[in-house]
Design an enzyme around this catalytic site. Structure first.
Site, PDB file in Angstrom:
ATOM      1  N   HIS A 117    -133.720  53.686 -53.693  1.00  0.00           N
ATOM      2  CA  HIS A 117    -133.703  55.145 -53.901  1.00  0.00           C
ATOM      3  C   HIS A 117    -132.868  55.581 -55.102  1.00  0.00           C
ATOM      4  O   HIS A 117    -132.770  56.776 -55.399  1.00  0.00           O
ATOM      5  CB  HIS A 117    -133.188  55.810 -52.611  1.00  0.00           C
ATOM      6  CG  HIS A 117    -133.519  57.261 -52.479  1.00  0.00           C
ATOM      7  ND1 HIS A 117    -132.541  58.232 -52.428  1.00  0.00           N
ATOM      8  CD2 HIS A 117    -134.700  57.906 -52.419  1.00  0.00           C
ATOM      9  CE1 HIS A 117    -133.117  59.421 -52.318  1.00  0.00           C
ATOM     10  NE2 HIS A 117    -134.426  59.256 -52.305  1.00  0.00           N
ATOM     11  N   LYS A 119    -131.676  56.460 -58.892  1.00  0.00           N
ATOM     12  CA  LYS A 119    -132.310  57.048 -60.073  1.00  0.00           C
ATOM     13  C   LYS A 119    -131.276  56.985 -61.181  1.00  0.00           C
ATOM     14  O   LYS A 119    -130.627  57.985 -61.494  1.00  0.00           O
ATOM     15  CB  LYS A 119    -132.681  58.522 -59.861  1.00  0.00           C
ATOM     16  CG  LYS A 119    -133.486  58.849 -58.607  1.00  0.00           C
ATOM     17  CD  LYS A 119    -132.590  59.451 -57.555  1.00  0.00           C
ATOM     18  CE  LYS A 119    -133.335  59.946 -56.316  1.00  0.00           C
ATOM     19  NZ  LYS A 119    -134.448  59.195 -55.834  1.00  0.00           N
ATOM     20  N   ASP A 124    -128.024  50.511 -73.553  1.00  0.00           N
ATOM     21  CA  ASP A 124    -127.190  49.585 -74.337  1.00  0.00           C
ATOM     22  C   ASP A 124    -125.946  49.124 -73.569  1.00  0.00           C
ATOM     23  O   ASP A 124    -124.905  48.843 -74.181  1.00  0.00           O
ATOM     24  CB  ASP A 124    -126.791  50.218 -75.675  1.00  0.00           C
ATOM     25  CG  ASP A 124    -128.002  50.384 -76.605  1.00  0.00           C
ATOM     26  OD1 ASP A 124    -128.973  49.625 -76.452  1.00  0.00           O
ATOM     27  OD2 ASP A 124    -127.964  51.285 -77.465  1.00  0.00           O
TER      28      ASP A 124
END
Ligand SMILES: [Zn+2]
Ligand SMILES: [Zn+2]
Lengths: 173, 173
Positions: A117, A119, A124
């Protein structure tokens, strides 16, 4: 101090062509508003700032302009790794198949009982993008959502380790 | 620098009784492991540290121990304000009705077309808890989830303003 930026959604829809083709000498003639910075254009700028790597952990990914962004980074030689949810990667409109067909490494949560779940994205290895925003049109254009963008090492490091853990745990080989 | 803490989920299940009744002189005899710090016990500690106010923006809220935490803060005189999603507040197991019946001020996204998808809390106006974690048992005990806890003023301030905006925009009066 290190970069700290907070972006709220929904974001208004504007033309983003200049971000994808910065060297074009022709002004865009599409009907969307031009030259306006939004939460979404800021998000794209942060993603497109990647030079070496982009590590992405995202539950649901169906947004076509975000897909275009990832494909462009891949074409530029940026090493892209994606971890996603097992159930959501196959729903209608998911862009995960497009990423895989372009040769981008995508792994998904192996367990059938668990949702991946998160996000978050790491640019870099040093810039963290994290919040409530799934990579869908509804999230970007309709919902109340947030992301924070930071280069605070104390915040970035744990997410880098978590990404590596999920990447290795979901190795299909 | 200011507090920066990152917590990953799923969290293992342990006894949390000592957090709710810190002055009890009887050792708890429940079958869960005792005296072990987890991501979830850290989250509860941060919430229970509230002295004056707790502002909570959460999409889905069905976790009974998190409900108990909010009720306890309310009993202690902490000013609790909750903004939640219109559709999810009425699903089976939602604790939003329990909060309202206890006299806690809850507002929900008024628009039917939009989801209030945030998952953040602000403790005493100065500590931000933000991430992917909804306040459900599945999120806490099963899913791959994250929250970050920070007192960085540059990060806390935008969320405080966003909370105030959502609070005023969803005033039913
Ligand atoms: Zn245009
Ligand atoms: Zn116990």
């Amino acid at each position: 101090g290190p970069l700290k930026e907070v972006l709220f959604f929904p974001s208004t829809q504007t033309c983003l062509e200049h971000l994808f083709t910065p060297n074009s000498s022709f002004p865009c003639r599409c009907p969307l508003p031009h030259g306006k910075e939004t939460s979404f254009s800021r998000l794209l700028r942060h993603l497109l700032s990647a030079r070496a790597s982009l590590d992405l952990c995202v539950f649901s990914f169906s947004h076509m302009e975000l897909c275009r962004t990832i494909l462009l980074l891949h074409e530029r030689g940026v090493t892209v790794r994606v971890v996603t949810d097992r159930d959501y990667m196959t729903i209608t409109g998911s862009q995960i198949g497009t990423l895989r067909r372009a040769g981008i490494c995508v792994r998904h949560e192996m367990s059938t009982a668990v949702h991946m779940h998160h996000k978050f994205a790491i640019v870099d290895g040093k810039k963290l993008i994290n919040g409530s925003l799934n990579w869908t049109v509804t999230a970007v254009q309709s919902n109340k959502e947030n992301i924070m963008v930071t280069e605070e090492p104390e915040l970035v490091r744990p997410y880098r380790l978590e990404f590596q853990k999920l990447w290795e745990a979901n190795d299909p080989a």
